[in-house]
Design an enzyme around this catalytic site. Structure first.
Site, mmCIF file in Angstrom:
data_model
loop_
_atom_site.group_PDB
_atom_site.id
_atom_site.type_symbol
_atom_site.label_atom_id
_atom_site.label_comp_id
_atom_site.label_asym_id
_atom_site.label_seq_id
_atom_site.Cartn_x
_atom_site.Cartn_y
_atom_site.Cartn_z
ATOM 1 N N LEU A 1 0.828 -1.202 0.000
ATOM 2 C CA LEU A 1 0.000 0.000 0.000
ATOM 3 C C LEU A 1 0.862 1.253 0.000
ATOM 4 O O LEU A 1 0.542 2.229 -0.686
ATOM 5 C CB LEU A 1 -0.948 -0.005 1.202
ATOM 6 N N HIS B 1 6.398 16.837 8.038
ATOM 7 C CA HIS B 1 5.596 15.667 7.699
ATOM 8 C C HIS B 1 4.681 15.918 6.501
ATOM 9 O O HIS B 1 3.945 15.026 6.092
ATOM 10 C CB HIS B 1 4.775 15.218 8.910
#
Length: 773
Positions: A29, A714
Site C-alpha cells: 500500500l 511531515h
C-alpha cells in the site's frame, strides 16, 4: 437491553482479532499510494492495488484459521488513517478544504490525500500519537459550521467487496466518542468550543451507517472506543453518560447488525457496566494491559477476551491465557478469544526472518503467529486442551528457554546499574552551564539549526543496500557516506545555519542504527509497522540486557566537525525513545531496561566529548508516547523516564550543551517532566498547531532554551518566508529571543532535497527578518 441483543444477535465467533496490519507485508500500500501522489499511477490503479491487498488479507486470515463466514475476519483497511476515514465518512471536512468536495459531499482520493498532506497555503490536518502507541492519527477539526452527514460509503463498499469474494467480514469503524473527544475545535469555532458537544448531531449518522451495513448483509460491526480506557481532560461522569447515550441509542436502532464495542489499550473500568447495560451484544477487554474485572455481571453479552498481546511481539503464554479466559467466563457471559488490540502495531509475519536464529524466533509472534495463537486458544476452549496439546507443549518449552538464556541477565550490566547514585542524575545549575556554553559557542539570538537527519537519497539507500549484501566494500561504503556528509555540511554553511548536523547518512533509522551496535538487540528484515500514512518503521527487538561494546557515533561526528569551524551536534537517540520504538522485553520493568540503555548512552556522550563535540542532542520524541493512559500510573512512568534521560546526559561537562527533541505530544500534560529532563535546549513540534503549546511553556516559567518547530516536515509543503516569519513572531510572544531557537519540527530524512533547501532558505530569511525587527 434491546430485543436484538436478547433474541436476534448472531453468535460471536469463538476466536478473532481486533484488526490486522493494513500496509501490506511488503509495504504494497505504501508503494501504491506514494506512486499515486507522485502522479505515476492513476486513482483507478491505486484502487485496484488496494483491493488486491484487502482480498489477499482476507485469504491469509482464512488460511490461518479465522472463519470466512462468521465475521471473525475484521475489515479495517485504510488508505491513510482511520480517524481521517471517519472524518471523511461523516462529512467533517475543514472549511479550507470545502472546495475539494464533489456535489454529493464526497471526496476522491486526491482530496482525501490533501487533508492528510496539505496543499499550497492550506495546512493539513494536525497529527499526533494514538494513545500510548507509536501510531500517529490525523486530528479531525469540528466546529459549529460542521454539518455531519453520511458522505462516504467506502466502509460499506469494502464490506460488500469482501462479501462478493466469499468473506463475511466484520467492519471496523471508529466510535463517535473517540472521534469527537480526540477532535479539535476548528479555526471557525470559539476558544471554549468542544467537539464532543456535537454528539447528538453525530449519533443519527451512525444509525444511518449501521443501517447501510445491515442492508449490505453485515451481521456484526466493530466500533472502536479506546477513549473509554483513558483518563482525559473531561469529567469522567460526563464520559460515562455520553457512552450510555451513544450505545443505548445505537442498540435501540431497529435496523442494524449486532454491535461489538472494542476498547483496547487498558482497563475499561467503570465504563464496562455502562456498555454491558446499554444493549450492545459484545464488549472487548484488553487483558494484557488491563485485568479481569470483579463485581460485574457479564451475563447477556459476549466478552471478547484480549489475551493475545497486540502491543508487542512476544509469544503468548497459552496456559496463562486460558486461565484468564476461564476467570472471565466465571463472570457470566459467553467468552471469545481475541488479540488485546488491533495487530496494526506488530509486523505481518516471522516468515523471512530466519536470520534471527531459531531460538529467538521461538520466543516471538508477529501478526500471523498471533492469529494462530488465537485459533489455538479458541480450539482449546471449544474442544479441550488435548486438541492442542502439541502447541501448548511447544510454547512451554520456548518460554522456559527464553527465561534461561544467559543474555537476559548479564552480571556486569546489573552491577553497573546497581552502582548508580542520585548524584549521577544531576548537573550543576543551568545558570552555570549557560555561562560556560555562551563563552564556548557565542551563538546569536534566534540560533538556527536542524533536528538531525537530512534527506535519505536513493543513492544513500543503494549504497547501504549494496554494502549490506557484500557488494560494496567497507572502505567504499565509508567514503560514500563521508561524501554525503561533506555535501550536507557545505549546504548548511551556505545557508548560514549556526549549529550544524552531519545529516545521519549512515543511519538506516534513528533506533535501528543503535540497536545494531548495542548488545541485547536484534533487528528484522521485513518487520514493517505503520507509523502514519505511508510511513513505516522496523522496530528493533530488545530481548536482553543492554551493553555498548564500542563507540557508535564518534567517528562520524568527528569527521563532520573536521569540515567546519561551526559547532557540530553529536546525535543520539534517547533511552525512552529507543524503548518506545522497539519491541521491548516484557520480563522486567521498563524503567530497568531504560536505565541499561541510558548507561550505554552515557558512555557514548563521554566519548563524543573527548572527540571535541561540544553540542550533543539526545532525542526523546517518544517521551509522551509511553505515558500511561490512567493518571494514577503516570507519576511513576514520568519519574523513571526522566531519570533515564538524566542518567544518560548528566555526566556531560558544564560547557557541553545538551539538546533534546520531542514531537507530536500534548506538551502541556508533561511540561513538568520536560523541565525535569534538565536539557539545555529542547526542540519541539509546533508548526501544525501554530505554536499553541508555547503559552503553557511560558506560564510554567521554563528558564532554559526552546526551539519550537517552524516548518512541518511531515507534509511536502514548502512554507513561505512569510508563514515562517509569522510563526516566529508568535513564538517570540511567549519565549524571549535569547531562549528561542529556530528549527524544523523534526528530522528531514523523509523529505526531498528540493523542498528541504527551499524550506531552509525560507526559515533562514524569516530568522533574519525577525532578528532585524
Amino acid at each position: 437491553m434491546s430485543d436484538i441483543a436478547v433474541a436476534h444477535a448472531p453468535a460471536f465467533p469463538g476466536g478473532t482479532i481486533l484488526g490486522y496490519p493494513r500496509i501490506g507485508r511488503m509495504r504494497e500500500l505504501k508503494k501504491a499510494i506514494e506512486s499515486f501522489w507522485k502522479g505515476v499511477t492513476s486513482a483507478e490503479e491505486l484502487e485496484a492495488a488496494a483491493k488486491d491487498l484487502r482480498l489477499a488479507t482476507y485469504a491469509r486470515l482464512a488460511e490461518l484459521g479465522l472463519g470466512k463466514g462468521d465475521a471473525s475476519i475484521p475489515s479495517n483497511f485504510s488508505f491513510y488513517d482511520h480517524m481521517l476515514d471517519a472524518a471523511v465518512t461523516f462529512g467533517a471536512i475543514p472549511a479550507r478544504f470545502e472546495g475539494l468536495r464533489a456535489a454529493d459531499g464526497s471526496l476522491d482520493l486526491a482530496g482525501y490525500s490533501t487533508l492528510a498532506r496539505g496543499q499550497g497555503d492550506d495546512a493539513p490536518l494536525e497529527m499526533t500519537k494514538w494513545f500510548d502507541s507509536n501510531y500517529h492519527y490525523l486530528v479531525p477539526e469540528i466546529g459549529p459550521e460542521t454539518t455531519f452527514a453520511l458522505s462516504s460509503t467506502r466502509w460499506v463498499d469494502q464490506f460488500a467487496e469482501a462479501k462478493i469474494a466469499g468473506y463475511l467480514t466484520r467492519p471496523v469503524i471508529t466510535g463517535p466518542l473517540t472521534f469527537l473527544y480526540l477532535a479539535k475545535a476548528s479555526d471557525e469555532a470559539g476558544e471554549d468550543y468542544r467537539p464532543i458537544d456535537r454528539l447528538g448531531d453525530l449519533i443519527p449518522v451512525y444509525v444511518e451507517l449501521l443501517a447501510a451495513f445491515k442492508a449490505a448483509g453485515a451481521t456484526w460491526v466493530q466500533i472502536d472506543e479506546p477513549i473509554l480506557v483513558a483518563d482525559i481532560d473531561a469529567d469522567r461522569s460526563e464520559v460515562l453518560a455520553n457512552a450510555a447515550t451513544v450505545y443505548q441509542a445505537l442498540s435501540s436502532a431497529t435496523d442494524r447488525p449486532a454491535i461489538f464495542v472494542a476498547a483496547p489499550y487498558n482497563d475499561l473500568g467503570d465504563a464496562l457496566p455502562v456498555l454491558v447495560e446499554s444493549g450492545v451484544e459484545a464488549v472487548s477487554l484488553d487483558l494484557v494491559r488491563g485485568s479481569v474485572p470483579s463485581g460485574v455481571n457479564l451475563s447477556g453479552v459476549t466478552v471478547v477476551a484480549g489475551v493475545v498481546d497486540g502491543h508487542n511481539i512476544w509469544r503468548t503464554d497459552l496456559d496463562q491465557a486460558l486461565r484468564t479466559a476461564d476467570a472471565v467466563a466465571a463472570l457470566g457471559g459467553a467468552v471469545a478469544i481475541s488479540s488485546s488490540t488491533s495487530l496494526l502495531h506488530v509486523p505481518h509475519t516471522l516468515a523471512g526472518e530466519e536470520h534471527l536464529g531459531s531460538e529467538l524466533l521461538s520466543w516471538l509472534a508477529f501478526a500471523d503467529e498471533k492469529v494462530a495463537e488465537v485459533v489455538t486458544l479458541a480450539t482449546a476452549r471449544a474442544e479441550g486442551e488435548e486438541a492442542v496439546a502439541d502447541a501448548l507443549a511447544a510454547t512451554r518449552e520456548a518460554l522456559a528457554a527464553r527465561a534461561a538464556h544467559p543474555g537476559t541477565h548479564r552480571a556486569e550490566v546489573r552491577e553497573a546499574l546497581a552502582a548508580v547514585t542520585p548524584e549521577d542524575l544531576d548537573r550543576p545549575a543551568y545558570s552555570v552551564r549557560a555561562a560556560a556554553q555562551d563563552a564556548r559557542f557565542g551563538l546569536p539570538e534566534l540560533a538556527t539549526t536542524t533536528i538531525g537527519s537530512f534527506p535519505q537519497t536513493p543513492e544513500i539507500r543503494r549504497a547501504r543496500a549494496a554494502w549490506a549484501k557484500g557488494n560494496l566494500s567497507d572502505a567504499d561504503y565509508e567514503n560514500a557516506m563521508k561524501d554525503e556528509i561533506a555535501q550536507v555540511v557545505r549546504l548548511q554553511e551556505d545557508l548560514g545555519l549556526d549549529v550544524l548536523v552531519h545529516g545521519e547518512a549512515e543511519r538506516n533509522d534513528m533506533v535501528q542504527y543503535f540497536a545494531e551496535l548495542l548488545d541485547g538487540f536484534d533487528v528484522t528484515v521485513n518487520g514493517w509497522v505503520q507509523s502514519y500514512g505511508s510511513r513505516c518503521t522496523r522496530p528493533s527487538i530488545l530481548w536482553g540486557d543492554v551493553a555498548r561494546p564500542e563507540p557508535m557515533t564518534v567517528r562520524w561526528a568527528q569527521y563532520a566537525q573536521s569540515l567546519t569551524d561551526k559547532p557540530m551536534k553529536g546525535m543520539l537517540t534517547g533511552p525512552v525513545t529507543i524503548l518506545a520504538w522497539s519491541f521491548v522485553r516484557d520480563d522486567q520493568p521498563l524503567g530497568d531496561t531504560a536505565s541499561q540503555v541510558a548507561l550505554a548512552l552515557r558512555e557514548e556522550i563521554a566519548d563524543l566529548e573527548a572527540a571535541g563535540i561540544g553540542i550533543i542532542q539526545v532525542d526523546e520524541p517518544a517521551l509522551r508516547e509511553l505515558l500511561p493512559l490512567k493518571k494514577a500510573d503516570q507519576p511513576a512512568y514520568l519519574e523513571w523516564s526522566v531519570n533515564s534521560f538524566r542518567l544518560a546526559t548528566s555526566g556531560a561537562k558544564d560547557d557541553t550543551q545538551v539538546h533534546t527533541h520531542l514531537c507530536y505530544s500534548e506538551f502541556g500534560e508533561i511540561i513538568d517532566a520536560i523541565d525535569g529532563l534538565n536539557a539545555d535546549v529542547t526542540s519541539i513540534e509546533a508548526a501544525r498547531s501554530r505554536m499553541e503549546v508555547l503559552p503553557a511553556i511560558k506560564n510554567h516559567g521554563y528558564e532554559r532554551q526552546i526551539g519550537p518547530g517552524v516548518w512541518d516536515i511531515h507534509s511536502p509543503r514548502v512554507p513561505s518566508t512569510q508563514e515562517v516569519t509569522e510563526l516566529l513572531a508568535l513564538a517570540k510572544e511567549s519565549i524571549p529571543g535569547k531562549q528561542l531557537w529556530v528549527n524544523p519540527d523534526c528530522g528531514l530524512k523523509t523529505r526531498g532535497y528540493d523542498e528541504t533547501i527551499a524550506s531552509l532558505r525560507h526559515m533562514m530569511a524569516a530568522t533574519q527578518a525577525v532578528r532585524s525587527a
